[in-house]
Design a protein around this motif. Structure first.
Motif, PDB file in Angstrom:
ATOM      1  N   SER A  86       8.945   0.885   3.510  1.00  0.00           N
ATOM      2  CA  SER A  86      10.080   1.397   2.741  1.00  0.00           C
ATOM      3  C   SER A  86       9.650   2.689   2.072  1.00  0.00           C
ATOM      4  O   SER A  86       8.454   2.958   1.913  1.00  0.00           O
ATOM      5  CB  SER A  86      10.540   0.372   1.694  1.00  0.00           C
ATOM      6  N   ALA A  87      10.617   3.497   1.701  1.00  0.00           N
ATOM      7  CA  ALA A  87      10.303   4.788   1.072  1.00  0.00           C
ATOM      8  C   ALA A  87      11.354   5.114   0.039  1.00  0.00           C
ATOM      9  O   ALA A  87      12.537   4.777   0.200  1.00  0.00           O
ATOM     10  CB  ALA A  87      10.218   5.881   2.134  1.00  0.00           C
ATOM     11  N   ASP A  88      10.944   5.757  -1.020  1.00  0.00           N
ATOM     12  CA  ASP A  88      11.859   6.212  -2.041  1.00  0.00           C
ATOM     13  C   ASP A  88      12.352   7.624  -1.706  1.00  0.00           C
ATOM     14  O   ASP A  88      11.578   8.458  -1.219  1.00  0.00           O
ATOM     15  CB  ASP A  88      11.176   6.262  -3.411  1.00  0.00           C
ATOM     16  N   LEU A  89      13.632   7.875  -1.939  1.00  0.00           N
ATOM     17  CA  LEU A  89      14.194   9.203  -1.675  1.00  0.00           C
ATOM     18  C   LEU A  89      13.903  10.141  -2.847  1.00  0.00           C
ATOM     19  O   LEU A  89      13.735   9.709  -3.970  1.00  0.00           O
ATOM     20  CB  LEU A  89      15.704   9.099  -1.453  1.00  0.00           C
TER      21      LEU A  89
ATOM     22  N   THR B 196       5.325   6.958  12.670  1.00  0.00           N
ATOM     23  CA  THR B 196       5.620   5.543  12.412  1.00  0.00           C
ATOM     24  C   THR B 196       5.715   5.263  10.926  1.00  0.00           C
ATOM     25  O   THR B 196       6.655   4.603  10.450  1.00  0.00           O
ATOM     26  CB  THR B 196       4.538   4.649  13.038  1.00  0.00           C
ATOM     27  N   ILE B 197       4.723   5.760  10.177  1.00  0.00           N
ATOM     28  CA  ILE B 197       4.681   5.580   8.721  1.00  0.00           C
ATOM     29  C   ILE B 197       4.513   6.955   8.091  1.00  0.00           C
ATOM     30  O   ILE B 197       3.427   7.541   8.162  1.00  0.00           O
ATOM     31  CB  ILE B 197       3.533   4.651   8.295  1.00  0.00           C
ATOM     32  N   PRO B 198       5.552   7.509   7.476  1.00  0.00           N
ATOM     33  CA  PRO B 198       5.432   8.851   6.890  1.00  0.00           C
ATOM     34  C   PRO B 198       4.639   8.854   5.594  1.00  0.00           C
ATOM     35  O   PRO B 198       4.491   7.815   4.933  1.00  0.00           O
ATOM     36  CB  PRO B 198       6.897   9.243   6.641  1.00  0.00           C
ATOM     37  N   ASN B 199       4.142  10.017   5.239  1.00  0.00           N
ATOM     38  CA  ASN B 199       3.438  10.199   3.972  1.00  0.00           C
ATOM     39  C   ASN B 199       4.339   9.795   2.808  1.00  0.00           C
ATOM     40  O   ASN B 199       5.512  10.153   2.761  1.00  0.00           O
ATOM     41  CB  ASN B 199       3.017  11.665   3.836  1.00  0.00           C
ATOM     42  N   GLY B 200       3.804   9.012   1.892  1.00  0.00           N
ATOM     43  CA  GLY B 200       4.554   8.587   0.712  1.00  0.00           C
ATOM     44  C   GLY B 200       5.281   7.271   0.859  1.00  0.00           C
ATOM     45  O   GLY B 200       5.844   6.769  -0.113  1.00  0.00           O
ATOM     46  N   ALA B 201       5.275   6.698   2.062  1.00  0.00           N
ATOM     47  CA  ALA B 201       5.965   5.421   2.272  1.00  0.00           C
ATOM     48  C   ALA B 201       5.182   4.275   1.647  1.00  0.00           C
ATOM     49  O   ALA B 201       3.971   4.358   1.439  1.00  0.00           O
ATOM     50  CB  ALA B 201       6.152   5.173   3.762  1.00  0.00           C
ATOM     51  N   TYR B 202       5.890   3.191   1.351  1.00  0.00           N
ATOM     52  CA  TYR B 202       5.268   1.965   0.871  1.00  0.00           C
ATOM     53  C   TYR B 202       5.286   0.956   2.016  1.00  0.00           C
ATOM     54  O   TYR B 202       6.324   0.728   2.638  1.00  0.00           O
ATOM     55  CB  TYR B 202       6.018   1.407  -0.336  1.00  0.00           C
TER      56      TYR B 202
ATOM     57  N   LEU C  28       0.856  -1.180   0.000  1.00  0.00           N
ATOM     58  CA  LEU C  28       0.000   0.000   0.000  1.00  0.00           C
ATOM     59  C   LEU C  28       0.894   1.233   0.000  1.00  0.00           C
ATOM     60  O   LEU C  28       1.897   1.276   0.711  1.00  0.00           O
ATOM     61  CB  LEU C  28      -0.911   0.028   1.230  1.00  0.00           C
ATOM     62  N   HIS C  29       0.512   2.223  -0.812  1.00  0.00           N
ATOM     63  CA  HIS C  29       1.238   3.492  -0.855  1.00  0.00           C
ATOM     64  C   HIS C  29       0.555   4.434   0.122  1.00  0.00           C
ATOM     65  O   HIS C  29      -0.600   4.806  -0.065  1.00  0.00           O
ATOM     66  CB  HIS C  29       1.206   4.058  -2.275  1.00  0.00           C
ATOM     67  N   CYS C  30       1.254   4.772   1.197  1.00  0.00           N
ATOM     68  CA  CYS C  30       0.662   5.578   2.265  1.00  0.00           C
ATOM     69  C   CYS C  30       0.448   7.015   1.797  1.00  0.00           C
ATOM     70  O   CYS C  30       1.363   7.660   1.287  1.00  0.00           O
ATOM     71  CB  CYS C  30       1.571   5.549   3.488  1.00  0.00           C
TER      72      CYS C  30
ATOM     73  N   ASP D  54      -1.592   6.761  14.620  1.00  0.00           N
ATOM     74  CA  ASP D  54      -0.463   7.021  15.508  1.00  0.00           C
ATOM     75  C   ASP D  54      -0.270   8.525  15.721  1.00  0.00           C
ATOM     76  O   ASP D  54       0.306   8.948  16.713  1.00  0.00           O
ATOM     77  CB  ASP D  54       0.815   6.398  14.953  1.00  0.00           C
ATOM     78  N   ASN D  55      -0.751   9.314  14.764  1.00  0.00           N
ATOM     79  CA  ASN D  55      -0.699  10.766  14.874  1.00  0.00           C
ATOM     80  C   ASN D  55      -1.905  11.225  15.685  1.00  0.00           C
ATOM     81  O   ASN D  55      -3.056  11.084  15.259  1.00  0.00           O
ATOM     82  CB  ASN D  55      -0.721  11.391  13.479  1.00  0.00           C
TER      83      ASN D  55
END
Length: 212
Positions: A209-212, A136-142, A126-128, A184-185
C-alpha cells in the motif's frame, strides 16, 4: 419463497465469498484447483454452493487467498466484513542487532488495518526505500509482511542483511544450493548469499500500500 436452512445459507455465504475473492485476486477456479491440488469436482461444488468444506480445507483456502477464515465463512455487507475493529500493525525501521524484529527499538510507527481483512500470523510493515523492487514495489510504499522463516522460490521476502542490521525486500531465487536475492529492477545487481555474505529471511511479502 422457500426459506433456506442454516446449512444451505452457510453454503451460499461461502460460495458468494469465494467467488468475490476470485474476482478480487484475479484468479479462476482452474487456478485454485491447480495451485491447491484439490479435486476439481470438490472445488467446483464449493464455489457453486453445493457442498461445504471441512475446517482444514477452509484454512487452506484462507491461506491461498491470504485472508482470515472469517472472510470466507462469514456474511459480508457491501463487500466488507461486519466486524470493523482496527489493528495497529508496526512499521519496522532500522534493525537493532540481536533484537527481535518487532522490538520497540525497531518500530518507527504503525498503520491501522481492519482486523478481519488481515491474514493470519505475526504481521509487520516495512517502509520501502529505494527503487530496487520497482515497478512491483515503488519507493515509499508500505509492504505487509507475515513473519516466517522461509518462502517459496520466486516469492518476495523481507530479508535481514548486513549483519542482521538492515531489512530489505527482494525476490528469493534458488539454483541448486545457490540462494540469490533478486531485485525486480534490472538496474540493480543480485545479492548472492554466501557464508561471508549471509542473509536471513524474516517473512513473506503479502500486499503493498502507499500513501498519496
Amino acid at each position: 419463497m422457500k426459506q433456506l436452512t442454516t446449512a444451505q445459507k452457510q453454503r451460499e455465504i461461502l460460495a458468494n465469498n469465494l467467488n468475490e475473492l476470485l474476482e478480487l485476486k484475479r484468479k479462476t477456479q482452474a487456478d485454485v484447483i491447480r495451485d491447491t491440488g484439490f479435486a476439481e469436482a470438490t472445488v467446483r461444488s464449493w464455489f457453486s454452493g453445493e457442498k461445504y468444506p471441512r475446517l482444514d480445507k477452509i484454512q487452506a483456502l484462507a491461506d491461498y487467498f491470504n485472508v482470515p477464515r472469517s472472510r470466507i465463512t462469514e456474511e459480508q455487507i457491501d463487500g466488507m466484513l461486519k466486524v470493523s475493529q482496527l489493528v495497529s500493525i508496526p512499521i519496522i525501521g532500522d534493525i537493532a542487532c540481536g533484537d527481535p524484529i518487532t522490538a520497540v527499538e525497531n518500530i518507527q510507527g504503525y498503520r491501522d488495518e481492519a482486523a478481519d481483512t488481515l491474514p493470519t500470523g505475526n504481521l509487520f510493515y516495512l517502509h520501502c526505500k529505494g527503487n530496487s523492487m520497482a515497478p512491483t514495489i515503488p519507493n515509499g510504499a508500505y509492504v505487509l509482511i507475515r513473519q516466517q522463516p522461509d518462502v517459496e522460490d520466486g516469492e518476495i521476502a523481507a530479508v535481514l542483511v548486513n549483519g542482521d542490521t538492515e531489512a530489505t525486500l527482494k525476490r528469493v531465487k534458488r539454483q541448486g544450493s545457490l540462494v540469490m536475492l533478486m531485485p525486480d529492477n534490472q538496474s540493480y545487481d543480485p545479492y548472492v548469499v554466501t557464508p561471508d555474505n549471509p542473509a536471513r529471511i524474516l517473512g513473506k511479502a503479502l500486499k503493498m500500500s502507499a500513501d498519496l
